[in-house]
Design an enzyme around this catalytic site. Structure first.
Site, PDB file in Angstrom:
ATOM      1  N   GLN A 101       0.844  -1.214   0.000  1.00 15.66           N
ATOM      2  CA  GLN A 101       0.000   0.000   0.000  1.00 15.66           C
ATOM      3  C   GLN A 101       0.873   1.257   0.000  1.00 15.66           C
ATOM      4  OE1 GLN A 101      -2.495   1.111   3.494  1.00 15.66           O
ATOM      5  NE2 GLN A 101      -4.170   1.362   2.043  1.00 15.66           N
ATOM      6  N   TYR A 172      -6.552  10.145   4.087  1.00 14.97           N
ATOM      7  CA  TYR A 172      -5.131  10.468   3.870  1.00 14.97           C
ATOM      8  C   TYR A 172      -4.988  11.352   2.627  1.00 14.97           C
ATOM      9  CZ  TYR A 172      -4.602   7.242   7.684  1.00 14.97           C
ATOM     10  OH  TYR A 172      -4.709   6.656   8.921  1.00 14.97           O
TER      11      TYR A 172
HETATM   12  C1  FMN Z   1      -5.396  -1.310  13.824  1.00 18.34           C
HETATM   13  C2  FMN Z   1      -5.844  -1.015  12.425  1.00 18.34           C
HETATM   14  C3  FMN Z   1      -4.940  -0.526  11.511  1.00 18.34           C
HETATM   15  C4  FMN Z   1      -5.328  -0.244  10.198  1.00 18.34           C
HETATM   16  N1  FMN Z   1      -4.404   0.225   9.304  1.00 18.34           N
HETATM   17  C5  FMN Z   1      -4.796   0.491   8.028  1.00 18.34           C
HETATM   18  C6  FMN Z   1      -3.841   0.938   7.069  1.00 18.34           C
HETATM   19  O1  FMN Z   1      -2.655   1.057   7.351  1.00 18.34           O
HETATM   20  N2  FMN Z   1      -4.283   1.217   5.808  1.00 18.34           N
HETATM   21  C7  FMN Z   1      -5.611   1.074   5.452  1.00 18.34           C
HETATM   22  O2  FMN Z   1      -5.970   1.330   4.305  1.00 18.34           O
HETATM   23  N3  FMN Z   1      -6.520   0.638   6.345  1.00 18.34           N
HETATM   24  C8  FMN Z   1      -6.150   0.332   7.603  1.00 18.34           C
HETATM   25  N4  FMN Z   1      -7.067  -0.162   8.487  1.00 18.34           N
HETATM   26  C9  FMN Z   1      -8.458  -0.389   8.012  1.00 18.34           C
HETATM   27  C10 FMN Z   1      -8.621  -1.849   7.592  1.00 18.34           C
HETATM   28  O3  FMN Z   1      -7.792  -2.187   6.510  1.00 18.34           O
HETATM   29  C11 FMN Z   1     -10.060  -2.198   7.191  1.00 18.34           C
HETATM   30  O4  FMN Z   1     -10.369  -1.600   5.953  1.00 18.34           O
HETATM   31  C12 FMN Z   1     -11.084  -1.783   8.256  1.00 18.34           C
HETATM   32  O5  FMN Z   1     -10.605  -2.091   9.555  1.00 18.34           O
HETATM   33  C13 FMN Z   1     -12.424  -2.514   8.061  1.00 18.34           C
HETATM   34  O6  FMN Z   1     -12.221  -3.898   7.975  1.00 18.34           O
HETATM   35  P1  FMN Z   1     -12.402  -4.941   9.205  1.00 18.34           P
HETATM   36  O7  FMN Z   1     -13.808  -4.768   9.689  1.00 18.34           O
HETATM   37  O8  FMN Z   1     -12.147  -6.269   8.540  1.00 18.34           O
HETATM   38  O9  FMN Z   1     -11.414  -4.591  10.242  1.00 18.34           O
HETATM   39  C14 FMN Z   1      -6.683  -0.472   9.802  1.00 18.34           C
HETATM   40  C15 FMN Z   1      -7.591  -0.996  10.724  1.00 18.34           C
HETATM   41  C16 FMN Z   1      -7.197  -1.281  12.026  1.00 18.34           C
HETATM   42  C17 FMN Z   1      -8.194  -1.850  12.971  1.00 18.34           C
END
Ligand code: FMN
Ligand code: SF4
Length: 441
Positions: A101, A172
């Site tokens: 990414q 971002y």
């Molecule tokens: C601790 C944490 C760190 C994350 N870091 C990123 C990141 O670096 N880049 C990004 O695009 N999304 C990031 N996300 C978002 C996740 O990629 C994801 O899109 C979002 O949590 C929803 O999916 P989930 O319900 O499966 O967690 C992060 C989420 C969490 C919880």
């Protein structure tokens, strides 16, 4: 009948073995200078071993100015390439692909670091939540940053990785240009949707020029920005709508993007992303002190989070603007479907997925071609293997408590929901397992 979940997903320049990708999930595993560590390799390997078809990396800054925290491995110079090669080799052992990414935080940061206290953005308005200062980029700075994204893609390709993703979501830098609520420029990068999309389109064109047409390139986008959902941000604009994003995705595909990754929210975190069943405001009150010396609103926020009355008030407002707990799984599917109907490349959807039948349904209905998962995979690294063994949902699912999210500002990334473990010790052993094998082992 073959299970659609385990049918290969074919992009123009990349094929992965199934329909489940690990979504981006950042942790402070690396060195302050942006060089990587064994802990990050260990972290990524956990998910490759657990059966996902591909990993979309954590936030990887293309420039030091684009960092949101120190201790995230960067791809801002050629010295970083060998580390990413090692990461790629580690996950490839499990027939898992690796998509890096490419990221720049602009004005949205957590801990700016010592080099660039003032962020760069489409605007000179500080972010409304923390008040991190920023300056609208000049056209020369825009050009330089476009080139940094292209150089990042080149390094990812030279590292033998399988593709790159533009972090165009979650508030971002790319969102800051795209957003009708944030971008207040009056030059060719602001105003109309076409002008606001110019920055990201130039990035796509620069990447294609640098790496050619046969390297996988996808874009993560916040399909709907929900910029003023929080009660105390009502004075802000709502930001881009699904119609705006459908148009942007069509332009992106025309410019050379191979897939769209659908997210939501004009900031990170946002009440709708990652959507939570809870907000652990007690933990927030402890870890937020890390931010307190940077933004103009951070000291106020810290006191607010710690207050016996104000803490619960903030939690209430946050959850009120969020997603009901029983609707978190697949929350972004209607937006993914709208985009899928408008473009001719595969669409990935993020948000809450952890039930095989729900994912199967989404792919079969044509809402999306695959899903990306973050927190439920932190909770159950082997979720895909569990699906393969016939489980519809893990015995100890992710509760969407968002403790992992809040802890990550200060502590190692992992699952902090004690109720999922037999003891606190077992929970901490799981968190600390990322440091094994140790460096230089
Ligand atoms: C601790 C944490 C760190 C994350 N870091 C990123 C990141 O670096 N880049 C990004 O695009 N999304 C990031 N996300 C978002 C996740 O990629 C994801 O899109 C979002 O949590 C929803 O999916 P989930 O319900 O499966 O967690 C992060 C989420 C969490 C919880
Ligand atoms: S702490 Fe664990 S249960 Fe809570 S959201 Fe994170 S991964 Fe899920």
């Amino acid at each position: 009948m073959p299970d659609v979940l385990f049918e290969p997903l074919r992009f123009r320049n990349l094929t992965i073995k199934n329909r489940v990708l690990r979504s981006n999930i950042s942790g402070r595993f690396d060195n302050y200078d942006g060089s990587g560590t064994q802990a990050r390799i260990n972290w990524e390997t956990k998910f490759a071993r657990g059966g996902v078809g591909a990993i979309v990396s954590s936030y990887v800054p293309v420039q030091l100015h684009g960092r949101i925290m120190p201790n995230y491995a960067t791809i801002d110079c050629d010295e970083r390439t060998p580390f990413w090669k090692k990461v790629g080799e580690a996950v490839h052992q499990y027939d898992c692909k690796y998509i890096l990414q490419l990221s720049h935080g602009g004005r949205q940061r957590d801990i700016p670091g010592v080099e660039f206290p003032v962020g760069q953005s489409s605007t000179s308005k500080a972010d409304p939540l923390h008040g991190f200062e920023c300056k609208a980029m000049s056209e020369a700075e825009i050009k330089d940053t476009v080139n940094a994204f292209a150089e990042g893609a080149r390094r990812a390709r030279e590292a033998g990785l399988d593709g790159v993703e533009l972090h165009g979501a979650n508030g971002y830098l790319i969102t800051q240009f795209l957003s009708s609520a944030i971008n207040d420029r009056t030059d060719q990068y602001g105003g109309s949707l076409e002008n606001r999309a110019r920055f990201v389109i130039e990035i796509v064109q620069a990447i294609r020029k640098k790496v050619g047409d046969d390297f996988h390139l996808q874009m993560k986008i916040s399909a709907v920005e929900h910029n003023n959902d929080l009660a105390f941000l009502k004075f802000e604009g709502a930001g881009n709508t699904i119609d705006d994003s459908v148009q942007v995705c069509q332009w992106l595909v025309k410019a050379g993007v191979d897939a769209i990754h659908v997210s939501s929210g004009s900031a990170f975190p946002h009440p709708k992303n990652p959507a939570g069943s809870d907000l652990p405001v007690d933990v927030l009150g402890q870890v937020y002190e890390q931010l307190a010396s940077s933004g103009t609103h951070t000291l106020r926020n810290l006191l607010f989070f710690r207050g016996a009355v104000t803490g619960p008030v903030f939690k209430h407002l946050w959850l009120d603007a969020g997603v009901p707990a029983d609707q978190i799984e697949g929350f972004n599917l209607p937006d993914a479907r709208r985009i899928k109907q408008a473009v001719n490349v595969p669409v990935l959807c993020t948000g809450g997925f952890q039930t095989a039948s729900v994912i199967r349904g989404a792919v079969t209905r044509g809402d999306c071609d695959g899903v990306t998962i973050a927190r439920p995979l932190v909770a159950n690294n082997d979720l895909v293997k569990q699906f393969q063994a016939g489980k519809d949902r893990p015995d100890k699912p992710c509760t969407y408590c968002n403790k992992c999210l809040v802890h990550v500002v200060e502590h190692p990334l992992g699952c902090y929901e004690e109720s999922r473990f037999s003891s606190r010790e077992e929970m901490l052993a799981q968190v600390m397992s990322v440091f094994s094998p140790p460096p230089f082992a």
